[in-house]
Design a protein around this motif. Structure first.
Motif, PDB file in Angstrom:
ATOM      1  N   ASN A   1     123.086  16.612  44.938  1.00 33.68           N
ATOM      2  CA  ASN A   1     122.259  17.921  44.707  1.00 33.68           C
ATOM      3  C   ASN A   1     121.053  17.256  43.924  1.00 33.68           C
ATOM      4  OD1 ASN A   1     124.029  18.920  46.118  1.00 33.68           O
ATOM      5  ND2 ASN A   1     124.534  20.261  43.794  1.00 33.68           N
TER       6      ASN A   1
ATOM      7  N   LYS B   1     116.639  12.967  48.412  1.00 33.45           N
ATOM      8  CA  LYS B   1     115.317  13.466  49.303  1.00 33.45           C
ATOM      9  C   LYS B   1     115.643  14.770  50.312  1.00 33.45           C
ATOM     10  CE  LYS B   1     111.445  12.495  51.604  1.00 33.45           C
ATOM     11  NZ  LYS B   1     111.148  11.282  52.453  1.00 33.45           N
ATOM     12  N   TYR B   2     116.892  14.767  50.980  1.00 34.26           N
ATOM     13  CA  TYR B   2     117.082  15.939  52.389  1.00 34.26           C
ATOM     14  C   TYR B   2     118.142  16.856  51.770  1.00 34.26           C
ATOM     15  CZ  TYR B   2     114.214  13.128  54.855  1.00 34.26           C
ATOM     16  OH  TYR B   2     112.740  12.157  55.344  1.00 34.26           O
TER      17      TYR B   2
ATOM     18  N   PRO C   1     118.407  20.131  49.632  1.00 32.31           N
ATOM     19  CA  PRO C   1     118.075  21.074  50.333  1.00 32.31           C
ATOM     20  C   PRO C   1     118.457  20.948  51.728  1.00 32.31           C
ATOM     21  CG  PRO C   1     116.081  20.021  48.960  1.00 32.31           C
ATOM     22  CD  PRO C   1     117.312  19.266  48.840  1.00 32.31           C
ATOM     23  N   LEU C   2     117.865  20.637  52.355  1.00 29.94           N
ATOM     24  CA  LEU C   2     118.325  20.798  54.369  1.00 29.94           C
ATOM     25  C   LEU C   2     120.048  20.766  53.788  1.00 29.94           C
ATOM     26  CD1 LEU C   2     117.522  21.740  56.489  1.00 29.94           C
ATOM     27  CD2 LEU C   2     116.963  18.537  57.205  1.00 29.94           C
ATOM     28  N   ILE C   3     120.419  19.676  53.951  1.00 26.72           N
ATOM     29  CA  ILE C   3     122.404  19.428  53.515  1.00 26.72           C
ATOM     30  C   ILE C   3     122.796  20.751  53.410  1.00 26.72           C
ATOM     31  CG2 ILE C   3     124.023  17.730  53.518  1.00 26.72           C
ATOM     32  CD1 ILE C   3     122.047  15.356  53.640  1.00 26.72           C
TER      33      ILE C   3
ATOM     34  N   ILE D   1     121.761  23.702  52.706  1.00 21.66           N
ATOM     35  CA  ILE D   1     121.535  24.883  52.980  1.00 21.66           C
ATOM     36  C   ILE D   1     123.011  24.730  54.421  1.00 21.66           C
ATOM     37  CG2 ILE D   1     120.347  26.145  54.166  1.00 21.66           C
ATOM     38  CD1 ILE D   1     117.984  25.274  52.201  1.00 21.66           C
ATOM     39  N   SER D   2     122.225  23.976  55.350  1.00 19.73           N
ATOM     40  CA  SER D   2     123.105  23.729  56.478  1.00 19.73           C
ATOM     41  C   SER D   2     124.414  23.910  56.110  1.00 19.73           C
ATOM     42  CB  SER D   2     122.522  23.053  57.232  1.00 19.73           C
ATOM     43  OG  SER D   2     120.952  22.285  57.137  1.00 19.73           O
TER      44      SER D   2
ATOM     45  N   ALA E   1     124.302  27.793  46.924  1.00 18.34           N
ATOM     46  CA  ALA E   1     123.140  26.827  47.750  1.00 18.34           C
ATOM     47  C   ALA E   1     121.904  27.114  47.377  1.00 18.34           C
ATOM     48  CB  ALA E   1     123.248  27.561  49.522  1.00 18.34           C
TER      49      ALA E   1
ATOM     50  N   CYS F   1     119.891  24.167  45.013  1.00 22.84           N
ATOM     51  CA  CYS F   1     118.128  23.822  45.790  1.00 22.84           C
ATOM     52  C   CYS F   1     117.748  24.075  44.780  1.00 22.84           C
ATOM     53  CB  CYS F   1     118.079  24.624  47.099  1.00 22.84           C
ATOM     54  SG  CYS F   1     119.311  24.186  48.090  1.00 22.84           S
TER      55      CYS F   1
ATOM     56  N   HIS G   1     117.538  20.671  42.601  1.00 26.74           N
ATOM     57  CA  HIS G   1     117.278  19.683  43.221  1.00 26.74           C
ATOM     58  C   HIS G   1     115.173  19.839  43.270  1.00 26.74           C
ATOM     59  CE1 HIS G   1     115.857  16.892  46.090  1.00 26.74           C
ATOM     60  NE2 HIS G   1     115.086  17.381  46.345  1.00 26.74           N
TER      61      HIS G   1
END
Length: 399
Positions: free
Chosen positions: A243, A247-248, A250-252, A254-255, A285, A289, A292
């Motif tokens: 978390n 790098k990605y 937050p996208l993972i 949230i999804s 979430a 985020c 992060h």
């Protein structure tokens, strides 16, 4: 083998017996109001019951459940409390599994105690509550029958009963805090263990006292939470590191949380558990985020090993005043944020999905409205608690 299976079945049936809940309530001084509002001066006739027999009648002051369900309009039945001390103890204990506690406790811990422990406890809490709510909708066991049980709470009455998610959170939160702070903070372990035991016991007993769960529901919730802790606690550092650093992430995050919410909404018809699930997933979430973003900006960083263990500071007026100021300031920000996003998200969801919003209560029972409204609103609340409010503390020098 057959005899053993039959024995377990009899035990489960016995633990699920609503009369055991009713007897526990009677033992704690809870009695049913029989004659409604026929008596003058707010009095009503009550009777003691044991195995369905009336033991005596007399007039007492009547009460109603403290919280009604704003979506169903259910008000609950009148009852009489003979032991006010137990009533207020268990009412307070049952609040340890409600939204007001979560929106107060987690932010306070993050802002004033230990944000590193706070965000990890939230990860455990999200998984425990999510799995508990989904399991309820899969098993679909009803709550204890009323009568004989007296419902002192009706807010969650539309949900199924097995397992008790209050018992799950009341077990998982104190135990995970104990495990995460042991060795990180300097305090007597037995004190922490005692606090966790009292916390867990009060929450579990309160659900039986409130008439919301059978004894079996509570035991199952407690054991289920321990099982989830056994599985997830060893992976907690890995999840937390992902978390923070990926790098990605937050996208993972949230999804994944959104997909989990959509899945849970397909398990059964509408109940308060669906909204609670979206709310929990959104909060989790948002906090993940926010963690992060903090890591990327160098805020609320974890201490280096040489700074551990932490020594609890001595209590002082200055310390308590500062903690109170931070908490009050932060909660105001969160409440404003929550009200603002809620005001925007419900009409927006109605407009996007073509749902009439003249009756908000009915609209909120639609998946297309409730899932995005709850998820987005509490996602912002979680993000605010983890990043926005601490950043504001830094900006104004309150850290």
């Amino acid at each position: 083998m057959g005899g053993g299976g039959s024995g377990w079945r009899r035990l489960c049936d016995s633990l699920q017996d609503p009369w055991k809940v009713a007897r526990f309530q009677q033992m704690c001084g809870v009695e049913r109001c029989l004659s409604g509002g026929n008596q003058p001066n707010g009095k009503c006739t009550v009777s003691g019951h044991r195995n369905g027999t009336v033991q005596g009648e007399h007039a007492e002051s009547k009460m109603k459940p403290q919280r009604r369900n704003s979506l169903t309009g259910e008000m609950g039945q009148e009852f009489v409390i003979r032991n006010p001390v137990l009533y207020y103890i268990f009412s307070l204990a049952t609040e340890l599994g409600n939204e007001l506690f979560y929106i107060s406790f987690f932010p306070f811990w993050i802002w004033n105690v230990d944000p590193g422990v706070g965000r990890k406890v939230v990860v455990i809490w999200v998984w425990v509550m999510y799995l508990g709510q989904c399991t309820k909708d899969l098993i679909r066991w009803p709550r204890p029958a009323s009568p004989p049980v007296i419902k002192l709470e009706v807010f969650y009455n539309t949900e199924y009963g097995m397992p008790s998610t209050h018992a799950m959170s009341g077990t998982a939160i104190p135990i995970s805090i104990l495990l995460l702070t042991h060795g990180r903070w300097q305090y007597p372990f037995m004190y922490g263990l005692l606090l966790a035991f009292v916390w867990c016991s009060l929450v579990c007993l309160s659900r039986v006292y409130m008439g919301m769960h059978s004894i079996l529901d509570v035991i199952a919730g407690l054991l289920y939470a321990i099982l989830i802790l056994i599985v997830f606690h060893p992976a907690l550092e890995l999840i937390d590191n992902f978390n923070l650093t990926y790098k990605y992430a937050p996208l993972i995050i949230i999804s994944l949380h959104l997909a989990m919410g959509i899945f849970s909404f397909t398990l059964d018809t509408w109940s308060t558990s669906r909204g609670d699930t979206a709310q929990i997933l959104g909060s989790g979430a948002g906090i993940a985020c926010g963690s992060h973003v903090n890591y990327r900006l160098g805020l609320l960083l974890d201490p280096t090993p040489d700074k551990l263990p932490f020594i609890p500071p001595s209590f002082s007026v200055t310390l308590m005043g500062k903690a109170t100021l931070k908490f009050c300031f932060g909660v105001v920000i969160l409440l404003v944020l929550r009200a603002t996003i809620k005001k925007i998200s419900i009409p927006l969801a109605c407009k996007v999905f073509g749902i009439p919003c003249d009756d908000i209560r009915k609209a909120r029972q639609r998946m297309e409205v409730e899932l995005p409204y709850r998820y987005i609103t509490y996602g912002f609340v979680g993000f605010g608690a983890m990043f926005i409010v601490p950043y504001m503390f830094t900006w104004i020098g309150l850290h």
